[in-house]
Design a protein around this motif. Structure first.
Motif, mmCIF file in Angstrom:
data_model
loop_
_atom_site.group_PDB
_atom_site.id
_atom_site.type_symbol
_atom_site.label_atom_id
_atom_site.label_comp_id
_atom_site.label_asym_id
_atom_site.label_seq_id
_atom_site.Cartn_x
_atom_site.Cartn_y
_atom_site.Cartn_z
ATOM 1 N N SER A 229 47.263 1.200 -5.820
ATOM 2 C CA SER A 229 46.996 0.526 -4.554
ATOM 3 C C SER A 229 46.249 -0.787 -4.742
ATOM 4 N N ILE A 230 45.365 -0.821 -5.705
ATOM 5 C CA ILE A 230 44.454 -1.953 -5.874
ATOM 6 C C ILE A 230 44.970 -2.900 -6.943
ATOM 7 N N SER B 200 41.307 -8.452 -7.439
ATOM 8 C CA SER B 200 39.986 -7.933 -7.069
ATOM 9 C C SER B 200 38.899 -8.611 -7.882
ATOM 10 N N ALA C 194 37.533 -5.292 -3.714
ATOM 11 C CA ALA C 194 38.810 -4.584 -3.781
ATOM 12 C C ALA C 194 39.879 -5.282 -2.950
ATOM 13 N N VAL D 118 43.588 -4.533 -1.799
ATOM 14 C CA VAL D 118 44.618 -3.499 -1.713
ATOM 15 C C VAL D 118 45.925 -4.166 -1.312
ATOM 16 N N ARG D 119 46.936 -4.064 -2.189
ATOM 17 C CA ARG D 119 48.196 -4.760 -1.941
ATOM 18 C C ARG D 119 49.334 -3.832 -1.550
ATOM 19 N N ALA E 188 48.445 1.714 0.336
ATOM 20 C CA ALA E 188 47.078 1.927 0.820
ATOM 21 C C ALA E 188 46.848 3.343 1.312
ATOM 22 N N ILE F 184 44.626 5.800 -0.790
ATOM 23 C CA ILE F 184 43.171 5.745 -0.651
ATOM 24 C C ILE F 184 42.737 6.229 0.724
ATOM 25 N N GLU G 52 41.503 -0.895 -11.852
ATOM 26 C CA GLU G 52 41.475 -0.444 -10.454
ATOM 27 C C GLU G 52 40.230 0.366 -10.147
ATOM 28 N N ALA H 274 37.585 0.809 -6.837
ATOM 29 C CA ALA H 274 37.902 1.912 -5.931
ATOM 30 C C ALA H 274 36.653 2.611 -5.412
#
Length: 272
Positions: free
Chosen positions: A88-89, A94, A100, A102-103, A106, A109, A140, A144
């Motif tokens: 996710s990250i 980041s 963070a 998040v691309r 998501a 998470i 990541e 996180a």
């Protein structure tokens, strides 16, 4: 070696890259005595690009992957722990923005944080390093933890695994950190399309987990006949779906998973 090959060869097997490469090869052939073959290759690339972009092809690839595991049944009680897979990250972004970013995916998470708040005694392991072939020290897992805390999860419950580069290492390193004992129930949170390969690798690592699929891309059967209006979305779905099928085949042929298409067993994914 498997990791390096997957990063070098794998991207060129994805429809978007493959078709662009085929089209460029066709253009190059126009200046040679194989111009006729070049024109045919260009037409083939354009037609396939349109099919992958606008047709339901991507949905057809993703649907059986996403439907392989049913939603988790909460009726059996609280889990002992929760494993959340990375993906996710964007670690590099980041690091560049000191927070963070998040691309994609998501839901992994968000759903894990919701589970953690629902089950306040459950341990949480986030497994995510860097999948880049050439990378800096950004991982990541380094970002996180703060993200989970901002979503209301106590830092004392979190364990960050930052060494893994792929799903196989997610499974192996998570098992080492969890140090499970008999009777403990762990949930595995990842995208629904990614769940069959993930479960297969966790089983191979000897870590019995229960599937908690999230981040669906396809709805019901009606989506199997739905055309896209934006080619980028269809191409993305086709790339994701084909990558998973290629991954399942490659992992099975190399003995990294025991089944070509892992599915639910007793207690929704726990192999006893």
């Amino acid at each position: 070696m498997f990791f390096f090959l997957s990063k070098i060869v794998g991207p060129w097997l994805l429809p978007t890259n493959f078709l662009i490469g085929a089209g460029l090869l066709g253009v190059a052939l126009l200046a040679t005595r194989y111009a006729r073959a070049g024109r045919r290759l260009m037409v083939f690339a354009i037609l396939m690009f349109a099919i992958a972009g606008f047709s339901p092809l991507g949905n057809w690839l993703l649907y059986p992957l996403e439907q392989r595991f049913p939603p988790w049944n909460a009726g059996r009680g609280a889990p002992y722990g929760i494993i959340v897979l990375g993906g996710s990250i964007d670690a590099d972004l980041s690091a560049a923005h000191d927070g963070a970013v998040v691309r994609s995916a998501a839901d992994r998470i968000i759903a894990a944080a919701a589970l953690a708040r629902r089950y306040p005694d459950a341990h949480v392991i986030f497994s995510g390093g860097s999948g880049n072939l050439i990378s800096n020290d950004a991982r990541e897992a380094d970002y996180a933890g703060a993200l989970f805390e901002s979503l209301g999860v106590d830092k004392a419950r979190l364990t960050m695994e930052r060494r893994s580069r792929n799903t196989q290492e997610n499974a192996e390193f998570s098992k080492a950190l969890a140090a499970t004992t008999s009777g403990e129930r762990w949930l595995l949170v990842t995208s629904a399309y990614h769940m069959p390969r993930s479960i297969g690798l966790f089983r191979k690592a000897g870590f019995a987990v229960e599937a908690y699929p999230v981040d669906w891309r396809v709805g019901g059967r009606s989506d199997l006949f739905a055309f896209k209006t934006v080619a980028g979305e269809g191409l993305g779905y086709t790339d994701i779906g084909l990558r998973e099928w290629i991954g399942l085949l490659a992992y099975w042929l190399t003995g990294k998973i025991d089944e070509p298409f892992p599915g639910p067993t007793t207690n929704q994914g726990i192999k006893r």
